[in-house]
Design a protein around this motif. Structure first.
Motif, mmCIF file in Angstrom:
data_model
loop_
_atom_site.group_PDB
_atom_site.id
_atom_site.type_symbol
_atom_site.label_atom_id
_atom_site.label_comp_id
_atom_site.label_asym_id
_atom_site.label_seq_id
_atom_site.Cartn_x
_atom_site.Cartn_y
_atom_site.Cartn_z
ATOM 1 N N GLY A 280 0.685 -1.184 -0.052
ATOM 2 C CA GLY A 280 0.061 -0.001 -0.150
ATOM 3 C C GLY A 280 0.912 1.141 -0.111
ATOM 4 O O GLY A 280 0.666 2.284 -0.794
ATOM 5 N N ALA A 281 2.055 1.316 0.911
ATOM 6 C CA ALA A 281 2.793 2.362 0.768
ATOM 7 C C ALA A 281 3.370 2.832 -0.331
ATOM 8 O O ALA A 281 3.204 3.823 -0.980
ATOM 9 N N VAL A 282 4.072 1.681 -1.078
ATOM 10 C CA VAL A 282 4.773 1.593 -2.182
ATOM 11 C C VAL A 282 3.783 2.314 -3.524
ATOM 12 O O VAL A 282 4.141 3.105 -4.299
ATOM 13 N N THR A 283 2.621 1.709 -3.446
ATOM 14 C CA THR A 283 1.513 2.051 -4.424
ATOM 15 C C THR A 283 1.110 3.597 -4.463
ATOM 16 O O THR A 283 1.289 4.402 -5.333
ATOM 17 N N LEU A 284 0.960 4.016 -3.025
ATOM 18 C CA LEU A 284 0.551 5.505 -2.833
ATOM 19 C C LEU A 284 1.749 6.411 -3.252
ATOM 20 O O LEU A 284 1.552 7.433 -4.016
ATOM 21 N N LEU A 285 2.968 6.015 -2.983
ATOM 22 C CA LEU A 285 4.067 6.852 -3.123
ATOM 23 C C LEU A 285 4.471 7.008 -4.769
ATOM 24 O O LEU A 285 5.049 7.961 -5.136
ATOM 25 N N SER A 286 4.336 5.591 -5.539
ATOM 26 C CA SER A 286 4.303 5.659 -6.895
ATOM 27 C C SER A 286 3.660 6.560 -7.325
ATOM 28 O O SER A 286 3.765 7.274 -8.611
ATOM 29 N N ILE A 287 2.357 6.677 -6.966
ATOM 30 C CA ILE A 287 1.454 7.398 -7.860
ATOM 31 C C ILE A 287 1.401 8.797 -7.379
ATOM 32 O O ILE A 287 1.457 9.897 -8.325
ATOM 33 N N ALA A 288 1.761 9.072 -6.180
ATOM 34 C CA ALA A 288 2.190 10.573 -5.908
ATOM 35 C C ALA A 288 3.679 11.263 -6.823
ATOM 36 O O ALA A 288 3.274 12.272 -7.155
ATOM 37 N N ALA A 289 4.414 10.316 -6.962
ATOM 38 C CA ALA A 289 5.642 10.447 -7.656
ATOM 39 C C ALA A 289 5.433 10.392 -9.124
ATOM 40 O O ALA A 289 6.311 10.886 -9.755
ATOM 41 N N GLY A 290 4.541 9.755 -9.365
ATOM 42 C CA GLY A 290 4.499 9.362 -11.015
ATOM 43 C C GLY A 290 5.632 8.289 -11.378
ATOM 44 O O GLY A 290 5.789 8.052 -12.585
ATOM 45 N N SER A 291 6.263 7.524 -10.506
ATOM 46 C CA SER A 291 7.089 6.610 -10.853
ATOM 47 C C SER A 291 7.427 5.776 -9.637
ATOM 48 O O SER A 291 7.257 6.401 -8.369
ATOM 49 N N LEU B 110 -1.660 11.608 0.642
ATOM 50 C CA LEU B 110 -0.972 10.144 0.243
ATOM 51 C C LEU B 110 0.272 9.851 1.007
ATOM 52 O O LEU B 110 0.769 8.751 1.244
ATOM 53 N N THR B 111 1.246 11.008 1.164
ATOM 54 C CA THR B 111 2.457 10.913 1.792
ATOM 55 C C THR B 111 2.426 10.500 3.452
ATOM 56 O O THR B 111 2.946 9.493 3.729
ATOM 57 N N THR B 112 1.323 11.177 3.993
ATOM 58 C CA THR B 112 0.958 10.908 5.457
ATOM 59 C C THR B 112 0.461 9.294 5.565
ATOM 60 O O THR B 112 1.051 8.775 6.467
ATOM 61 N N ALA B 113 -0.330 9.029 4.834
ATOM 62 C CA ALA B 113 -0.698 7.612 4.620
ATOM 63 C C ALA B 113 0.312 6.678 4.416
ATOM 64 O O ALA B 113 0.323 5.648 5.056
ATOM 65 N N ALA B 114 1.110 6.941 3.490
ATOM 66 C CA ALA B 114 2.143 6.081 3.128
ATOM 67 C C ALA B 114 3.366 6.039 4.394
ATOM 68 O O ALA B 114 3.611 4.803 4.311
ATOM 69 N N ALA B 115 3.322 6.983 5.161
ATOM 70 C CA ALA B 115 4.430 6.984 6.073
ATOM 71 C C ALA B 115 3.988 5.959 7.169
ATOM 72 O O ALA B 115 4.587 5.440 7.791
ATOM 73 N N PHE B 116 2.611 6.244 7.660
ATOM 74 C CA PHE B 116 1.790 5.377 8.426
ATOM 75 C C PHE B 116 1.888 3.817 8.170
ATOM 76 O O PHE B 116 2.359 2.899 9.094
ATOM 77 N N LEU C 120 9.094 9.808 5.667
ATOM 78 C CA LEU C 120 8.670 9.535 7.471
ATOM 79 C C LEU C 120 8.932 11.274 7.866
ATOM 80 O O LEU C 120 8.169 11.410 8.616
ATOM 81 N N GLU C 121 9.894 11.913 7.406
ATOM 82 C CA GLU C 121 10.159 13.161 7.812
ATOM 83 C C GLU C 121 8.823 14.143 7.514
ATOM 84 O O GLU C 121 8.660 15.120 8.224
ATOM 85 N N ALA C 122 8.215 13.942 6.179
ATOM 86 C CA ALA C 122 7.232 14.553 5.902
ATOM 87 C C ALA C 122 5.889 14.461 6.812
ATOM 88 O O ALA C 122 5.011 15.222 6.620
ATOM 89 N N SER C 123 5.949 13.464 7.701
ATOM 90 C CA SER C 123 4.733 13.141 8.734
ATOM 91 C C SER C 123 5.093 13.054 9.831
ATOM 92 O O SER C 123 5.643 11.864 10.406
ATOM 93 N N PRO C 124 5.174 14.068 10.744
ATOM 94 C CA PRO C 124 5.604 14.083 12.223
ATOM 95 C C PRO C 124 4.753 13.083 12.971
ATOM 96 O O PRO C 124 5.072 12.444 14.024
#
Length: 468
Positions: A146-157, A174-180, A232-236
């Protein structure tokens, strides 16, 4: 019959032995790693090299050890294949530049470890341990996918470098959810509560499996979070959650260690505590200290587990605790050192550095109790000091290779407060270990029950037993 005819059957038999169907997955995994490197889909990073190097070293040592330890085991060939495959998957995990391939290597390594845990298939304990490990790993796998999918969507790669660059300064949902989700995946792999059950029940596995597991496999959680540090740093909030669970794991693991009578059970509880310390270090943003902790813990825990094989002792062993006033003096020296670091403005990694200093000073004090006389005693006395210097040098090197987080999670004085709490608990623990104070019966019973709830092994009075 000519020489060619005579050697042909032998050659065919040799090929047949080298190309057993059971070996094909190992070759396939090795081929995937080779193809990843050859096609430029690999990258060299400090956490990746640390994890890969540790995985290879531990695998080589354990395989050499298992040739003797498992020589009468009819499944020894299966163990060798699984252990070799795990080493390859670990290297692929550490070196891949693609997040999707990283997730695939993560899943494969988890399935391989579950197979190793269930090595003794006729034992119900081993089958149950493998089942529980599979459940915990599956939860972590789903979270990572799930994290990799969300991050790939956010980055387009799915390229890890692209993901990290997009995540810097991002505050999107998306980044916050991926961090968790990354935190959940790391907790499951590191056996942090509530995922500790699989690690404690894995004591049914042979000693070489335990060494692979505790020395290398569980460290992948720390690697994952450092590899995706910008996310991780993007989501305190995710960092605070990781820090809180790390503190809980450190306390729970240390407490269960006090009541475990079996060697491997005590070492397993120690791993939970150490993984907690590593993850809280990651949460603080002290990535260099976390990486060195990962490597040092892996090497030390492999040595401890391989040395525990077949240990049976009914004689009371000499206490490894420090009698007063040594614990209090060491704690005071650590606090003074922490204040010095704060004044020198070198306190970003105050908590992990000072905890490491406490451990080294304790080792020095323990070693000093039984120093031999003469030149040998002088050499032994210098070794803890040399270890402190080595740790400081490696930490400086790690810091140069792996920058810490741009923004620490806690202020230096916040870390000093938590350090004081840890040191207070450590001084109390030393009083118990040294025999100066006993655990309250009610607390002892609760900890014993908690430890037994995590594993099928039951402590036997004060006898120290390690099952192979």
């Amino acid at each position: 019959m000519n020489p060619t005819t005579m050697t042909a059957p032998a050659t065919k038999r040799g090929l047949a032995l080298r190309l057993k169907p059971a070996d094909w997955p190992v070759f396939a995994l090795g081929s995937l790693l080779a193809a990843t490197i050859a096609t430029g889909h690999a990258m060299v990073t400090t956490p990746g090299v640390a994890l890969s190097g540790l995985g290879i070293l531990i695998a080589v040592v354990v395989l050499a050890f298992s040739r003797r330890q498992l020589r009468a085991d009819r499944r020894s060939d299966s163990f060798t294949r699984l252990a070799t495959s795990l080493a390859i998957a670990t290297v692929l995990l550490g070196l891949t530049a693609d997040a999707m391939l990283l997730a695939a290597a993560w899943i494969v390594s988890g399935r391989l470890m579950a197979g190793l845990i269930g090595h003794v298939g006729e034992w119900s304990e081993a089958r149950d341990a493998a089942r529980r490990a599979t459940i915990a790993f599956t939860i972590g796998d789903v979270a990572l996918i799930g994290a990799v999918t969300l991050l790939s969507i956010a980055a387009g790669s799915s390229d890890i470098v692209a993901i990290r660059s997009v995540a810097v300064g991002s505050s999107s949902l998306l980044t916050t959810a991926a961090a968790f989700l990354l935190v959940i995946a790391a907790l499951a792999r590191c056996a942090i509560p509530p995922f500790s059950n699989w690690l404690m029940r894995s004591l049914a596995a042979p000693t070489p499996v335990s060494a692979l597991m505790h020395a290398g496999f569980v460290n992948a959680g720390g690697f994952l979070l450092i590899q995706f540090a910008p996310v991780l740093e993007a989501s305190p909030h995710a960092r605070y959650a990781l820090f809180a669970t790390g503190v809980v794991a450190a306390l729970v693991g240390s407490a269960i260690m006090l009541v475990r009578a079996d060697v491997k059970g005590s070492l397993a509880a120690s791993t939970i505590a150490q993984m907690g310390f590593m993850l809280l270090t990651v949460a603080l943003g002290a990535y260099a200290a976390a990486l060195w902790h990962m490597v040092a813990h892996g090497l030390f825990k492999a040595w401890l587990f391989l040395g525990s094989a077949g240990t049976i002792s009914t004689r009371p062993t000499r206490s490894k605790g420090l009698a007063q006033p040594w614990p209090a003096l060491i704690a005071l020296a650590t606090i003074v050192g922490a204040i010095f670091l704060i004044e020198a403005r070198r306190a970003d990694a105050l908590l992990p550095v000072c905890l490491a200093l406490t451990a080294l000073l304790s080792a020095m004090a323990v070693a000093s109790r039984s120093l031999p006389r003469g030149p040998l005693g002088a050499v032994v006395a210098l070794m803890p000091g040399a270890l402190i210097a080595l740790n400081a040098a490696v930490l400086v090197l790690m810091t140069a290779l792996q920058p810490d987080a741009a923004q620490p999670l806690l202020s230096p004085y916040g870390q000093l407060g938590i350090l004081s709490l840890f040191l207070t608990g450590w001084v109390w623990q030393q009083r118990i270990v040294s025999g100066e104070q006993a655990l309250p019966p009610s607390l002892f019973a609760r900890l014993l029950h908690a430890g037994n709830a995590l594993t099928t092994s039951t402590p036997v009075s004060t006898t120290v037993i390690a099952k192979d």
